[in-house]
Design a protein around this motif. Structure first.
Motif, mmCIF file in Angstrom:
data_model
loop_
_atom_site.group_PDB
_atom_site.id
_atom_site.type_symbol
_atom_site.label_atom_id
_atom_site.label_comp_id
_atom_site.label_asym_id
_atom_site.label_seq_id
_atom_site.Cartn_x
_atom_site.Cartn_y
_atom_site.Cartn_z
ATOM 1 N N SER A 1 2.390 -8.583 3.688
ATOM 2 C CA SER A 1 1.284 -7.785 4.226
ATOM 3 C C SER A 1 0.604 -6.974 3.130
ATOM 4 N N ASP A 2 -0.663 -6.657 3.360
ATOM 5 C CA ASP A 2 -1.391 -5.803 2.423
ATOM 6 C C ASP A 2 -0.742 -4.428 2.332
ATOM 7 N N ARG A 3 -0.222 -3.933 3.438
ATOM 8 C CA ARG A 3 0.432 -2.620 3.460
ATOM 9 C C ARG A 3 1.600 -2.571 2.485
ATOM 10 N N ILE A 4 2.401 -3.628 2.460
ATOM 11 C CA ILE A 4 3.538 -3.674 1.540
ATOM 12 C C ILE A 4 3.055 -3.870 0.101
ATOM 13 N N LYS A 5 2.022 -4.667 -0.075
ATOM 14 C CA LYS A 5 1.448 -4.815 -1.420
ATOM 15 C C LYS A 5 1.031 -3.447 -1.965
ATOM 16 N N GLU A 6 0.413 -2.637 -1.107
ATOM 17 C CA GLU A 6 -0.023 -1.301 -1.514
ATOM 18 C C GLU A 6 1.149 -0.340 -1.692
ATOM 19 N N ASN A 7 1.980 -0.215 -0.654
ATOM 20 C CA ASN A 7 3.005 0.831 -0.631
ATOM 21 C C ASN A 7 4.227 0.546 -1.481
ATOM 22 N N LEU A 8 4.593 -0.702 -1.606
ATOM 23 C CA LEU A 8 5.797 -1.040 -2.371
ATOM 24 C C LEU A 8 5.468 -1.532 -3.779
ATOM 25 N N LEU A 9 4.415 -2.337 -3.883
ATOM 26 C CA LEU A 9 4.049 -2.895 -5.191
ATOM 27 C C LEU A 9 2.934 -2.120 -5.893
ATOM 28 N N ASN A 10 2.416 -1.100 -5.239
ATOM 29 C CA ASN A 10 1.376 -0.260 -5.844
ATOM 30 C C ASN A 10 0.102 -1.016 -6.209
ATOM 31 N N VAL A 11 -0.222 -2.055 -5.432
ATOM 32 C CA VAL A 11 -1.512 -2.725 -5.605
ATOM 33 C C VAL A 11 -2.565 -1.754 -5.067
ATOM 34 N N HIS A 12 -3.606 -1.536 -5.826
ATOM 35 C CA HIS A 12 -4.640 -0.584 -5.425
ATOM 36 C C HIS A 12 -5.369 -1.054 -4.167
ATOM 37 N N CYS A 13 -5.553 -0.138 -3.244
ATOM 38 C CA CYS A 13 -6.294 -0.401 -2.017
ATOM 39 C C CYS A 13 -7.698 -0.920 -2.357
ATOM 40 N N SER A 14 -8.300 -0.341 -3.381
ATOM 41 C CA SER A 14 -9.656 -0.751 -3.778
ATOM 42 C C SER A 14 -9.679 -2.199 -4.268
ATOM 43 N N THR A 15 -8.619 -2.639 -4.909
ATOM 44 C CA THR A 15 -8.538 -4.031 -5.362
ATOM 45 C C THR A 15 -8.472 -4.966 -4.165
ATOM 46 N N LEU A 16 -7.640 -4.610 -3.195
ATOM 47 C CA LEU A 16 -7.514 -5.423 -1.989
ATOM 48 C C LEU A 16 -8.836 -5.487 -1.227
ATOM 49 N N LYS A 17 -9.516 -4.377 -1.117
ATOM 50 C CA LYS A 17 -10.784 -4.342 -0.379
ATOM 51 C C LYS A 17 -11.880 -5.113 -1.106
ATOM 52 N N LYS A 18 -11.948 -4.938 -2.411
ATOM 53 C CA LYS A 18 -13.033 -5.559 -3.181
ATOM 54 C C LYS A 18 -12.854 -7.068 -3.342
ATOM 55 N N TYR A 19 -11.606 -7.504 -3.608
ATOM 56 C CA TYR A 19 -11.375 -8.912 -3.945
ATOM 57 C C TYR A 19 -10.635 -9.699 -2.880
ATOM 58 N N SER A 20 -9.934 -9.058 -1.985
ATOM 59 C CA SER A 20 -9.053 -9.611 -0.951
ATOM 60 C C SER A 20 -7.659 -9.840 -1.525
ATOM 61 N N ALA A 21 -6.705 -9.990 -0.631
ATOM 62 C CA ALA A 21 -5.310 -10.183 -1.051
ATOM 63 C C ALA A 21 -5.121 -11.493 -1.799
#
Length: 170
Positions: free
Chosen positions: A59-79
């Motif tokens: 999930s994107d939530r785990i990518k953000e919260n556990l792996l520290n992927v930036h929310c802005s990266t997910l929003k701009k480029y997609s998962a």
């Protein structure tokens, strides 16, 4: 296009041997492969000496919260993007203090969530202390039945193969 005839599904053993020889450790962050890379590594005896961790970040939530992927990266480029694959690989390497971070994100099927993308689109991220990069795969299962499981297997084998090459370049 990935040619299944050129893939060796025993790459896990080669990877573990090479990591032992070079005294290196690896960690994985998997989305579309769902832990299959971690399984291919840990199926090999002695993997515990070279495998730090595997995070299945579906999930994107785990990518953000556990792996520290930036929310802005997910929003701009997609998962499913090279940018996310790179962040996943870099961050799992940093979190685990491993020498190599390996990640996958993509559309295994049977459907892609984006209307502009197709099943079989996979990004593999590889991060070392020297550099990080992403490789884009368009897995067209010309040589085998087009199934979700086959897409995952091909992506996992290719990711491990690319890791072997990255280690040899260190």
């Amino acid at each position: 296009m990935v040619n299944i005839k050129n893939l060796n599904f025993n790459y896990g053993k080669k990877l573990v041997q090479l990591l032992h020889e070079k005294n290196l450790k690896i960690a994985t962050a998997e989305s579309c492969t769902g832990g299959l890379i971690s399984k291919m590594i840990t199926d090999v005896s002695g993997a515990s000496n070279v495998f730090e961790c595997g995070i299945c970040s579906y999930s994107d939530r785990i990518k953000e919260n556990l792996l520290n992927v930036h929310c802005s990266t997910l929003k701009k480029y997609s998962a499913v993007s090279s940018q996310v694959a790179i962040e996943m690989a870099e961050n799992v390497r940093k979190i685990s203090n491993a020498d190599i971070g390996l990640s996958t994100t993509g559309y295994a099927g049977p459907f892609a969530t984006s209307k502009n993308e197709k099943v079989g689109l996979v990004y593999i991220g590889i991060s070392t202390k020297k550099s990080s990069k992403a490789i884009k795969l368009n897995i067209k299962t010309k040589y085998i039945n087009s199934t979700r499981n086959n897409t995952r297997k091909i992506a996992s084998a290719k990711a491990i193969f690319l890791s072997i090459n990255a280690i040899r370049e260190l």
